[in-house]
Scaffold this motif. Structure first.
Motif, PDB file in Angstrom:
ATOM      1  N   LEU A  37       0.821  -1.213   0.000  1.00  0.00           N
ATOM      2  CA  LEU A  37       0.000   0.000   0.000  1.00  0.00           C
ATOM      3  C   LEU A  37       0.854   1.261   0.000  1.00  0.00           C
ATOM      4  CD1 LEU A  37      -3.041  -0.461   2.389  1.00  0.00           C
ATOM      5  CD2 LEU A  37      -2.980  -0.434  -0.107  1.00  0.00           C
ATOM      6  N   CYS A  38       1.978   1.212   0.710  1.00  0.00           N
ATOM      7  CA  CYS A  38       2.834   2.393   0.831  1.00  0.00           C
ATOM      8  C   CYS A  38       4.120   2.231   0.030  1.00  0.00           C
ATOM      9  CB  CYS A  38       3.162   2.630   2.305  1.00  0.00           C
ATOM     10  SG  CYS A  38       4.286   3.984   2.608  1.00  0.00           S
ATOM     11  N   GLY A  39       4.514   0.978  -0.219  1.00  0.00           N
ATOM     12  CA  GLY A  39       5.776   0.716  -0.893  1.00  0.00           C
ATOM     13  C   GLY A  39       6.906   0.442   0.073  1.00  0.00           C
ATOM     14  N   ASP A  40       6.568   0.213   1.346  1.00  0.00           N
ATOM     15  CA  ASP A  40       7.599  -0.085   2.345  1.00  0.00           C
ATOM     16  C   ASP A  40       8.169  -1.480   2.114  1.00  0.00           C
ATOM     17  OD1 ASP A  40       7.006   2.319   3.771  1.00  0.00           O
ATOM     18  OD2 ASP A  40       5.301   1.298   4.691  1.00  0.00           O
ATOM     19  N   HIS A  41       9.484  -1.583   2.206  1.00  0.00           N
ATOM     20  CA  HIS A  41      10.161  -2.875   2.081  1.00  0.00           C
ATOM     21  C   HIS A  41      11.313  -2.906   3.057  1.00  0.00           C
ATOM     22  CE1 HIS A  41      13.271  -5.498  -0.098  1.00  0.00           C
ATOM     23  NE2 HIS A  41      12.440  -6.288   0.531  1.00  0.00           N
ATOM     24  N   LEU A  42      11.322  -3.894   3.935  1.00  0.00           N
ATOM     25  CA  LEU A  42      12.336  -3.982   4.983  1.00  0.00           C
ATOM     26  C   LEU A  42      13.000  -5.344   4.979  1.00  0.00           C
ATOM     27  CD1 LEU A  42      10.578  -2.856   8.278  1.00  0.00           C
ATOM     28  CD2 LEU A  42      12.184  -1.499   6.957  1.00  0.00           C
ATOM     29  N   VAL A  43      14.277  -5.371   5.331  1.00  0.00           N
ATOM     30  CA  VAL A  43      14.961  -6.631   5.593  1.00  0.00           C
ATOM     31  C   VAL A  43      15.497  -6.558   7.021  1.00  0.00           C
ATOM     32  CG1 VAL A  43      16.877  -8.144   4.986  1.00  0.00           C
ATOM     33  CG2 VAL A  43      15.635  -6.932   3.186  1.00  0.00           C
ATOM     34  N   LEU A  44      15.077  -7.511   7.850  1.00  0.00           N
ATOM     35  CA  LEU A  44      15.563  -7.572   9.226  1.00  0.00           C
ATOM     36  C   LEU A  44      16.543  -8.723   9.367  1.00  0.00           C
ATOM     37  CD1 LEU A  44      12.502  -7.280  11.659  1.00  0.00           C
ATOM     38  CD2 LEU A  44      13.984  -5.459  10.830  1.00  0.00           C
ATOM     39  N   CYS A  63       8.853   4.634   4.154  1.00  0.00           N
ATOM     40  CA  CYS A  63       8.476   5.981   4.549  1.00  0.00           C
ATOM     41  C   CYS A  63       9.018   6.269   5.951  1.00  0.00           C
ATOM     42  CB  CYS A  63       6.955   6.127   4.520  1.00  0.00           C
ATOM     43  SG  CYS A  63       6.103   5.118   5.738  1.00  0.00           S
ATOM     44  N   ALA A  64       8.880   7.512   6.380  1.00  0.00           N
ATOM     45  CA  ALA A  64       9.422   7.933   7.671  1.00  0.00           C
ATOM     46  C   ALA A  64       8.812   7.167   8.842  1.00  0.00           C
ATOM     47  CB  ALA A  64       9.198   9.432   7.860  1.00  0.00           C
ATOM     48  N   ILE A  65       7.508   6.927   8.790  1.00  0.00           N
ATOM     49  CA  ILE A  65       6.825   6.232   9.889  1.00  0.00           C
ATOM     50  C   ILE A  65       7.386   4.822  10.058  1.00  0.00           C
ATOM     51  CG2 ILE A  65       4.610   5.214  10.595  1.00  0.00           C
ATOM     52  CD1 ILE A  65       4.267   8.078  10.870  1.00  0.00           C
ATOM     53  N   CYS A  66       7.520   4.121   8.936  1.00  0.00           N
ATOM     54  CA  CYS A  66       8.003   2.745   8.959  1.00  0.00           C
ATOM     55  C   CYS A  66       9.461   2.692   9.414  1.00  0.00           C
ATOM     56  CB  CYS A  66       7.840   2.148   7.561  1.00  0.00           C
ATOM     57  SG  CYS A  66       8.284   0.420   7.446  1.00  0.00           S
ATOM     58  N   LYS A  67      10.253   3.599   8.901  1.00  0.00           N
ATOM     59  CA  LYS A  67      11.676   3.622   9.234  1.00  0.00           C
ATOM     60  C   LYS A  67      11.886   3.957  10.711  1.00  0.00           C
ATOM     61  CE  LYS A  67      15.812   5.570   7.043  1.00  0.00           C
ATOM     62  NZ  LYS A  67      16.180   6.607   6.044  1.00  0.00           N
ATOM     63  N   ALA A  68      11.144   4.926  11.213  1.00  0.00           N
ATOM     64  CA  ALA A  68      11.265   5.306  12.621  1.00  0.00           C
ATOM     65  C   ALA A  68      10.792   4.179  13.528  1.00  0.00           C
ATOM     66  CB  ALA A  68      10.463   6.573  12.891  1.00  0.00           C
ATOM     67  N   HIS A 121      -5.526   6.341  11.450  1.00  0.00           N
ATOM     68  CA  HIS A 121      -4.903   6.399  10.128  1.00  0.00           C
ATOM     69  C   HIS A 121      -4.529   4.996   9.667  1.00  0.00           C
ATOM     70  CE1 HIS A 121      -4.245  10.799  10.592  1.00  0.00           C
ATOM     71  NE2 HIS A 121      -4.213  10.466  11.860  1.00  0.00           N
ATOM     72  N   PRO A 122      -5.502   4.238   9.154  1.00  0.00           N
ATOM     73  CA  PRO A 122      -5.284   2.818   8.829  1.00  0.00           C
ATOM     74  C   PRO A 122      -4.058   2.564   7.955  1.00  0.00           C
ATOM     75  CG  PRO A 122      -7.590   3.384   8.556  1.00  0.00           C
ATOM     76  CD  PRO A 122      -6.873   4.663   8.856  1.00  0.00           C
ATOM     77  N   THR A 123      -3.802   3.413   6.955  1.00  0.00           N
ATOM     78  CA  THR A 123      -2.662   3.132   6.086  1.00  0.00           C
ATOM     79  C   THR A 123      -1.359   3.369   6.836  1.00  0.00           C
ATOM     80  OG1 THR A 123      -2.722   5.378   5.184  1.00  0.00           O
ATOM     81  CG2 THR A 123      -3.895   3.683   3.963  1.00  0.00           C
ATOM     82  N   ARG A 124      -1.349   4.374   7.726  1.00  0.00           N
ATOM     83  CA  ARG A 124      -0.156   4.639   8.537  1.00  0.00           C
ATOM     84  C   ARG A 124       0.087   3.530   9.554  1.00  0.00           C
ATOM     85  NH1 ARG A 124       3.022   7.459   5.591  1.00  0.00           N
ATOM     86  NH2 ARG A 124       2.405   9.607   5.255  1.00  0.00           N
ATOM     87  N   VAL A 125      -0.993   2.939  10.037  1.00  0.00           N
ATOM     88  CA  VAL A 125      -0.864   1.846  11.007  1.00  0.00           C
ATOM     89  C   VAL A 125      -0.068   0.709  10.381  1.00  0.00           C
ATOM     90  CG1 VAL A 125      -2.137   0.059  12.263  1.00  0.00           C
ATOM     91  CG2 VAL A 125      -2.939   2.429  12.321  1.00  0.00           C
ATOM     92  N   LYS A 126      -0.352   0.402   9.117  1.00  0.00           N
ATOM     93  CA  LYS A 126       0.373  -0.682   8.448  1.00  0.00           C
ATOM     94  C   LYS A 126       1.860  -0.366   8.322  1.00  0.00           C
ATOM     95  CE  LYS A 126      -3.478  -2.784   6.126  1.00  0.00           C
ATOM     96  NZ  LYS A 126      -4.012  -3.370   4.910  1.00  0.00           N
ATOM     97  N   CYS A 127       2.168   0.902   8.054  1.00  0.00           N
ATOM     98  CA  CYS A 127       3.572   1.322   7.977  1.00  0.00           C
ATOM     99  C   CYS A 127       4.272   1.114   9.324  1.00  0.00           C
ATOM    100  CB  CYS A 127       3.666   2.799   7.601  1.00  0.00           C
ATOM    101  SG  CYS A 127       2.994   3.190   5.981  1.00  0.00           S
ATOM    102  N   ALA A 128       3.599   1.495  10.394  1.00  0.00           N
ATOM    103  CA  ALA A 128       4.197   1.420  11.728  1.00  0.00           C
ATOM    104  C   ALA A 128       4.348  -0.020  12.209  1.00  0.00           C
ATOM    105  CB  ALA A 128       3.338   2.212  12.729  1.00  0.00           C
ATOM    106  N   VAL A 129       3.376  -0.862  11.850  1.00  0.00           N
ATOM    107  CA  VAL A 129       3.365  -2.242  12.358  1.00  0.00           C
ATOM    108  C   VAL A 129       4.267  -3.168  11.537  1.00  0.00           C
ATOM    109  CG1 VAL A 129       1.879  -4.264  12.731  1.00  0.00           C
ATOM    110  CG2 VAL A 129       1.093  -2.012  13.465  1.00  0.00           C
ATOM    111  N   LEU A 130       4.541  -2.796  10.271  1.00  0.00           N
ATOM    112  CA  LEU A 130       5.319  -3.675   9.389  1.00  0.00           C
ATOM    113  C   LEU A 130       6.629  -4.198  10.013  1.00  0.00           C
ATOM    114  CD1 LEU A 130       5.578  -5.001   6.529  1.00  0.00           C
ATOM    115  CD2 LEU A 130       6.889  -2.979   5.866  1.00  0.00           C
TER     116      LEU A 130
END
Ligand code: ZN
Length: 163
Positions: A37-44, A63-68, A121-130
């Motif tokens: 939805l946002c384009g966030d991609h992470l490798v842990l 995005c900033a939310i996901c990264k933070a 903010h449902p779309t932001r929630v997904k960024c934060a929880v990812l």
């Protein structure tokens, strides 16, 4: 709520200077997370020994939310037992989705203030929880997760805010 309220100072700081950035060379666990939805991609990458999370690193495009959220997560879970980390994952998820009242006792520390007002903010929630879902996947030896996958790794869809 104004968008600016989401971007509190602490989030901006972690976005600019992410902690524990990069991949651990001697990782014992690894997982990838996608939020289409946002384009966030992470490798842990994680180093787990004797049921304790010794280190967590992350990298990717987000995005900033996901990264933070990822940056603060790595500092919060470092040195904790796997059980404690799973509890933190549940608490963060409940906080971000509005199930946990930010004023209720929890173990999230500074995360509470930074991410306590996101549930509208449902779309932001997904960024934060990812990052947290990806951490859960890594601890359970799951290679990758997506917020839009049919099987949600936490066995529950995120819908954001109360109905
Ligand atoms: Zn995002």
């Amino acid at each position: 709520m104004a968008e600016s309220q989401l971007y509190q100072e602490v989030i901006l700081d972690h976005d600019k200077k992410p902690r524990n950035w990069g991949e651990l060379a001697d990782a014992t666990h690894k997982a990838e997370g996608h939020n289409p939805l946002c384009g966030d991609h992470l490798v842990l990458t994680l180093k787990v020994a004797s049921d304790k999370v010794d280190a967590v690193n992350f990298q990717g495009e987000s995005c900033a939310i996901c990264k933070a959220s990822a940056s603060m997560m790595t500092t919060t879970v470092k040195g904790k037992s796997k059980d404690d980390v799973e509890q933190l994952i549940r608490e963060f998820r409940d906080l971000a989705t509005g199930k946990l009242d930010p004023s209720a006792p929890n173990h999230l520390g500074r995360l509470t203030k930074a991410f306590g007002g996101m549930s509208g903010h449902p779309t932001r929630v997904k960024c934060a929880v990812l990052p947290w879902h990806t951490l859960h996947a890594a601890l359970n030896s799951q290679a990758s997760i997506s917020t839009e996958a049919e099987a949600d790794p936490m066995h529950e869809q995120i819908t954001g805010g109360a109905a």
